[in-house]
Write a protein that holds these residues in place. Structure first.
Motif, PDB file in Angstrom:
ATOM      1  N   ALA A 196       0.822  -1.218   0.000  1.00 10.14           N
ATOM      2  CA  ALA A 196       0.000   0.000   0.000  1.00 10.14           C
ATOM      3  C   ALA A 196       0.853   1.264   0.000  1.00 10.14           C
ATOM      4  CB  ALA A 196      -0.931   0.000   1.211  1.00 10.14           C
ATOM      5  N   ARG A 197       2.076   1.178   0.529  1.00 14.13           N
ATOM      6  CA  ARG A 197       2.925   2.375   0.606  1.00 14.13           C
ATOM      7  C   ARG A 197       3.702   2.652  -0.669  1.00 14.13           C
ATOM      8  NH1 ARG A 197       6.847   1.486   3.928  1.00 14.13           N
ATOM      9  NH2 ARG A 197       6.314  -0.430   5.007  1.00 14.13           N
ATOM     10  N   LEU A 198       3.665   1.740  -1.622  1.00  6.22           N
ATOM     11  CA  LEU A 198       4.387   1.967  -2.876  1.00  6.22           C
ATOM     12  C   LEU A 198       3.668   3.017  -3.724  1.00  6.22           C
ATOM     13  CD1 LEU A 198       5.273  -1.702  -3.875  1.00  6.22           C
ATOM     14  CD2 LEU A 198       6.839   0.052  -3.005  1.00  6.22           C
ATOM     15  N   PRO A 199       4.414   3.870  -4.426  1.00  8.17           N
ATOM     16  CA  PRO A 199       3.765   4.853  -5.308  1.00  8.17           C
ATOM     17  C   PRO A 199       3.076   4.162  -6.474  1.00  8.17           C
ATOM     18  CG  PRO A 199       6.148   4.849  -5.653  1.00  8.17           C
ATOM     19  CD  PRO A 199       5.894   3.986  -4.451  1.00  8.17           C
ATOM     20  N   ARG A 200       2.009   4.768  -6.959  1.00 10.09           N
ATOM     21  CA  ARG A 200       1.257   4.180  -8.075  1.00 10.09           C
ATOM     22  C   ARG A 200       2.146   3.952  -9.289  1.00 10.09           C
ATOM     23  NH1 ARG A 200      -4.284   4.312  -7.741  1.00 10.09           N
ATOM     24  NH2 ARG A 200      -4.456   4.334 -10.023  1.00 10.09           N
ATOM     25  N   SER A 201       3.152   4.816  -9.461  1.00 11.61           N
ATOM     26  CA  SER A 201       4.044   4.673 -10.614  1.00 11.61           C
ATOM     27  C   SER A 201       4.820   3.364 -10.576  1.00 11.61           C
ATOM     28  CB  SER A 201       5.011   5.858 -10.671  1.00 11.61           C
ATOM     29  OG  SER A 201       5.784   5.933  -9.476  1.00 11.61           O
ATOM     30  N   ALA A 202       5.068   2.837  -9.369  1.00 13.90           N
ATOM     31  CA  ALA A 202       5.806   1.583  -9.239  1.00 13.90           C
ATOM     32  C   ALA A 202       4.953   0.370  -9.588  1.00 13.90           C
ATOM     33  CB  ALA A 202       6.340   1.433  -7.818  1.00 13.90           C
ATOM     34  N   LEU A 203       3.633   0.583  -9.699  1.00  8.35           N
ATOM     35  CA  LEU A 203       2.697  -0.517  -9.956  1.00  8.35           C
ATOM     36  C   LEU A 203       2.013  -0.363 -11.308  1.00  8.35           C
ATOM     37  CD1 LEU A 203       1.034  -0.486  -6.417  1.00  8.35           C
ATOM     38  CD2 LEU A 203       2.989  -1.861  -7.149  1.00  8.35           C
ATOM     39  N   ALA A 229       9.612  -6.909 -12.083  1.00  9.18           N
ATOM     40  CA  ALA A 229      11.034  -6.615 -12.258  1.00  9.18           C
ATOM     41  C   ALA A 229      11.613  -5.779 -11.128  1.00  9.18           C
ATOM     42  CB  ALA A 229      11.262  -5.899 -13.582  1.00  9.18           C
ATOM     43  N   THR A 230      10.780  -5.012 -10.427  1.00 15.34           N
ATOM     44  CA  THR A 230      11.337  -4.021  -9.500  1.00 15.34           C
ATOM     45  C   THR A 230      10.867  -4.129  -8.057  1.00 15.34           C
ATOM     46  OG1 THR A 230       9.594  -2.417 -10.053  1.00 15.34           O
ATOM     47  CG2 THR A 230      11.629  -2.355 -11.377  1.00 15.34           C
ATOM     48  N   VAL A 231       9.646  -4.608  -7.782  1.00 10.76           N
ATOM     49  CA  VAL A 231       9.156  -4.533  -6.400  1.00 10.76           C
ATOM     50  C   VAL A 231       8.598  -5.841  -5.835  1.00 10.76           C
ATOM     51  CG1 VAL A 231       8.682  -2.054  -6.490  1.00 10.76           C
ATOM     52  CG2 VAL A 231       6.883  -3.670  -7.163  1.00 10.76           C
ATOM     53  N   ARG A 232       8.288  -6.813  -6.679  1.00 11.83           N
ATOM     54  CA  ARG A 232       7.725  -8.071  -6.159  1.00 11.83           C
ATOM     55  C   ARG A 232       8.827  -8.907  -5.522  1.00 11.83           C
ATOM     56  NH1 ARG A 232       3.089 -10.629  -6.997  1.00 11.83           N
ATOM     57  NH2 ARG A 232       2.571  -9.263  -8.759  1.00 11.83           N
TER      58      ARG A 232
END
Length: 265
Positions: free
Chosen positions: A142-149, A157-160
Motif C-alpha cells: 500500500a505504501r508503494l507509489p502508483r508509478s511503481a505498480l 522486475a522491481t518490487v515483487r
C-alpha cells in the motif's frame, strides 16, 4: 468460529484458502487465510494452478500450526513453503517472479497467548478485551507509489519480493522472516477476524466504515453479510463511468473466531 469464502467469478476457481484448527486438547486453536496471486497468461513458469498451490501451502500450515504448537509461526511458514516447493520443483520454474504465490494471515492461540503473522495485503483484525479493534497489516504494498505498480512487468522486475517493495509467500522459505509478527496475551483478546483483500474492500476500497465497524458487522451479522455487502458495492461500482477502481469482483474470504476468556487455573 465462522468461515466464508467465495470466488469473485463463479466461472473461475476460488484462489483463496481458509481453514480453522482446534487441537484435541481443546486448549487452543488456529486460523489460516491465503489469497492466491492470479498469474499472468503465460502461467508463471508453473504447470500447476494457483488453487493447487494455495491448497498445498494452506494445508501444510493448517497441519503444522496445530501439530507443532511450540514452533514459531515464521518457522512454520518456512517449513510449509519448503514442503510445497518440493512438491513441484522437479517440473516447474520456481525462480519465475510469478511462480504460484499468496498472501498470508495466520493466528494461533493457546491458554496463554495469541500469535499472529501477516504477509502482504490480507488483514488480521484483533478485538481486545476493552472493545478496541486493531488491524494487523503488512502495508508495504500500500505504501508503494502508483508509478511503481503501473504494469505487471514493472512490478515483477522491481518490487515483487524485493527489498524496498513487497513480499508474498512463493517458493523461497526465507520470505517468512519478512512477515509482520507478534504475540499478544490471550486474556486481552476477545475476537479475531482474518480477511483477504477481496473482503477488506468494504473498508479499503469502498470506505463503508473503519476496521472496528468491519469487525462489528461480522460479529453481529456474520461473515456472509460482509461478503454480500461487498458484492453489492462491486456491482454498483461496475455501473460507474470509466475509469473504475480495479477489477470488478475479487475472491473474498472471511474467518471469524471468538476467543472466550481463559478459564481460572
Amino acid at each position: 468460529m465462522e468461515l466464508v469464502s467465495e470466488p469473485g467469478d463463479p466461472g473461475r476457481p476460488n484462489e483463496d484458502f481458509a481453514s480453522v484448527g482446534l487441537p484435541a486438547s481443546g486448549q487452543g486453536g488456529s486460523l489460516v487465510v491465503l489469497d492466491g496471486v492470479t498469474p499472468p497468461q503465460d502461467g508463471g513458469g508453473c504447470l500447476h494452478s494457483v488453487p493447487w498451490f494455495t491448497a498445498r501451502l494452506g494445508g501444510a500450515l493448517a497441519e503444522l500450526t496445530v501439530s507443532l504448537p511450540d514452533v514459531p509461526l515464521t518457522e512454520l511458514l518456512s517449513r510449509a513453503l519448503t514442503r510445497t516447493a518440493d512438491g513441484h520443483a522437479a517440473t516447474c520454474d520456481l525462480s519465475h517472479p510469478r511462480t504460484p504465490q499468496a498472501t498470508v494471515a495466520l493466528a494461533r492461540w493457546s491458554p496463554e497467548s495469541v500469535e499472529y503473522l501477516v504477509l502482504c495485503d490480507s488483514a488480521l483484525l484483533v478485538e481486545s478485551d476493552d472493545g478496541t479493534v486493531t488491524a494487523l497489516l503488512d502495508d508495504r504494498l500500500a505504501r508503494l507509489p502508483r508509478s511503481a505498480l503501473a504494469t505487471d512487468a514493472l512490478v515483477d522486475a522491481t518490487v515483487r519480493n524485493r527489498e524496498g517493495g513487497f513480499f508474498t509467500a512463493a517458493a523461497d522459505p526465507s520470505v517468512a522472516a519478512r512477515a509482520v509478527t507478534g504475540t499478544l496475551p490471550r486474556d486481552r483478546v476477545r475476537a479475531l477476524a482474518a480477511l483477504t483483500d477481496g473482503a477488506a474492500r468494504w473498508v479499503e476500497r469502498f470506505h463503508e466504515g473503519d476496521w472496528a465497524d468491519c469487525l462489528t458487522l461480522v460479529r453481529k451479522e456474520g461473515a456472509r453479510s460482509l461478503v454480500d455487502r461487498v458484492r453489492t458495492l462491486e456491482r454498483a461500482d461496475a455501473d460507474r463511468p470509466a475509469p473504475r477502481r480495479g477489477k470488478t469482483h475479487d475472491d473474498a474470504t472471511v474467518v471469524y473466531a471468538e476467543l472466550w476468556p481463559r478459564r481460572p487455573q
